[in-house]
Enzyme design. Structure first.
Site, PDB file in Angstrom:
ATOM      1  N   LYS A  34      12.088-103.400 -20.590  1.00 27.26           N
ATOM      2  CA  LYS A  34      10.920-102.628 -20.176  1.00 27.26           C
ATOM      3  C   LYS A  34       9.702-103.537 -20.018  1.00 27.26           C
ATOM      4  O   LYS A  34       9.687-104.676 -20.493  1.00 27.26           O
ATOM      5  CB  LYS A  34      10.632-101.511 -21.175  1.00 27.26           C
ATOM      6  CG  LYS A  34      10.274-101.983 -22.572  1.00 27.26           C
ATOM      7  CD  LYS A  34      10.022-100.794 -23.489  1.00 27.26           C
ATOM      8  CE  LYS A  34       9.654-101.266 -24.896  1.00 27.26           C
ATOM      9  NZ  LYS A  34       9.291-100.140 -25.768  1.00 27.26           N
ATOM     10  N   TYR A 255     -20.023-118.925 -22.119  1.00 19.94           N
ATOM     11  CA  TYR A 255     -20.894-117.755 -22.207  1.00 19.94           C
ATOM     12  C   TYR A 255     -21.410-117.538 -23.615  1.00 19.94           C
ATOM     13  O   TYR A 255     -20.654-117.560 -24.593  1.00 19.94           O
ATOM     14  CB  TYR A 255     -20.130-116.498 -21.762  1.00 19.94           C
ATOM     15  CG  TYR A 255     -19.859-116.451 -20.278  1.00 19.94           C
ATOM     16  CD1 TYR A 255     -20.889-116.354 -19.366  1.00 19.94           C
ATOM     17  CD2 TYR A 255     -18.555-116.501 -19.802  1.00 19.94           C
ATOM     18  CE1 TYR A 255     -20.648-116.306 -17.997  1.00 19.94           C
ATOM     19  CE2 TYR A 255     -18.284-116.451 -18.433  1.00 19.94           C
ATOM     20  CZ  TYR A 255     -19.343-116.352 -17.542  1.00 19.94           C
ATOM     21  OH  TYR A 255     -19.091-116.309 -16.186  1.00 19.94           O
TER      22      TYR A 255
END
Length: 367
Positions: A34, A255
């Site tokens: 999956k 940042y």
């Protein structure tokens, strides 16, 4: 081309599947594919395992269709069953097996006329409290399906463990007691063991097990055991240094200037960021391999880049190999479970989060 690549070792995948199989020699092992085989590429992984695995498991019909259209003929179990009654047409056409966890699914199946009976796995909520019939309901549903042999066949009981990864086994034992009693009452074969139960709880090994993340080399246990230490990493996320900056003591990177140089430092800019699936929550100090040597993430992860302190690796330069997790070409390894810990997450989210713009490169060939 941009140097970031997810290398997938299919030999390691097969090694991990064989380990799951060998740990439970009386059980058959579903290979869980999956979420695009946990980010590794479901079709490629299915082809690598189709001569080993007697069946595959996916979450939904769309995932099964990809495998069938890719030529996979191995049985496929839909772990969440159908989402609408009209999906039964494709379930029948593609020869799929399906879980049922709700009464409406049972009624839809009983009102449908398949070309051949559909193998059904009845899901019991033994304590996870997500999907499944309550234990006191399961027996009547089992008998209802057993009485409809033209609709349902090859019935199994399945459930899911909430705490099989933990050292404290009290809740796990409570679930096992419930499921064992139900299996005895119905004379029903069981499919229970997920990856942690496959690795650590032989009492949960049933007619089928369903190893998932362990196939991809991640250890799901709270504390590693002898079996989990034999797992081999399958995905290696590798990139390169694309720029080098010389910083004076006190200068910031990235940042917000979260990281500041505590000494004169060399900072590598690496082609990988959260736009590729690398976790933005990674803290300063998250390990990274540069030229096979452990270095530390320094500064916030950006969309397309991240920065690493390479002061202690003077030979590192533009083009040097960077391993975000997995194996370096020189053989050193950085475990994905360790990286996940620095991101306050689990390996599942890192693996399934590697985005499509990161090319997969397969090694080891197919069976």
């Amino acid at each position: 081309m941009r140097p970031l690549t997810a290398h997938v070792d299919l030999d390691a995948l097969r090694h991990n599947y064989r380990l799951a199989r060998d740990l439970a020699p009386q059980s058959q092992a579903l290979a869980v594919l999956k979420a695009d085989a946990y980010g590794h590429g479901a079709l490629a992984c299915a082809k690598a395992l189709e001569e080993l695995a007697p069946a595959f498991a996916v979450a939904c019909l769309e995932e099964a269709v990809v495998l069938r259209e890719g030529g996979i003929r191995t049985p496929i179990v839909l772990l969440e069953g159908i989402f609408t009654p009209d999906e039964l047409v494709l379930v029948d056409e593609l020869g799929l097996w399906m879980a049922v966890h709700s009464d409406w699914q049972v009624q839809a199946l009983l009102q449908f006329t398949p070309r051949r009976p559909i193998p059904v796995w009845l899901k019991v909520d033994s304590g996870m409290h997500r999907l499944g019939f309550r234990p006191e309901e399961a027996a009547s549903v089992w008998r209802q399906l057993s009485a409809a042999p033209t609709h349902a066949t090859n019935l199994h009981l399945m459930s899911h463990f909430a705490t099989a990864d933990r050292l404290d086994d009290a809740y796990f034992q409570r679930q096992m007691t419930c499921l064992d009693a139900l299996a005895v009452e119905l004379k029903a074969p069981l499919c229970l063991a997920n990856s942690p139960a496959t690795l650590a709880w032989p009492m949960a090994h049933g007619a089928w097990n369903r190893p998932g993340v362990m196939l991809y080399g991640s250890d799901p246990l709270e504390a590693p055991n002898a079996a989990s230490q034999r797992l081999a990493p399958v995905m290696s996320l590798r990139s390169e240094i694309i720029a080098v900056r010389e910083l004076a003591q006190g200068e910031p990177v990235g940042y917000g200037g979260r990281w500041r140089a505590s000494r004169p430092s060399r900072i590598a800019v690496v082609a990988c960021g959260y736009g590729d699936g690398y976790d933005r929550h990674a803290v300063d100090g998250t390990p990274v391999l540069v030229e096979g040597r452990r270095c530390a993430l320094s500064g916030k992860v950006s969309m397309d880049m991240l920065t690493v302190d390479i002061t202690q690796v003077p030979e590192a330069t533009i083009g040097s190999e960077v391993v975000l997790w997995g194996c370096a070409q020189s053989g050193e390894t950085l475990g994905i479970d360790e990286v996940a810990g620095y991101c306050d997450t689990i390996s599942y989210t890192l693996l399934t989060g590697v985005l499509p713009r990161v090319p997969r490169r397969y090694h080891g060939g197919f069976c």
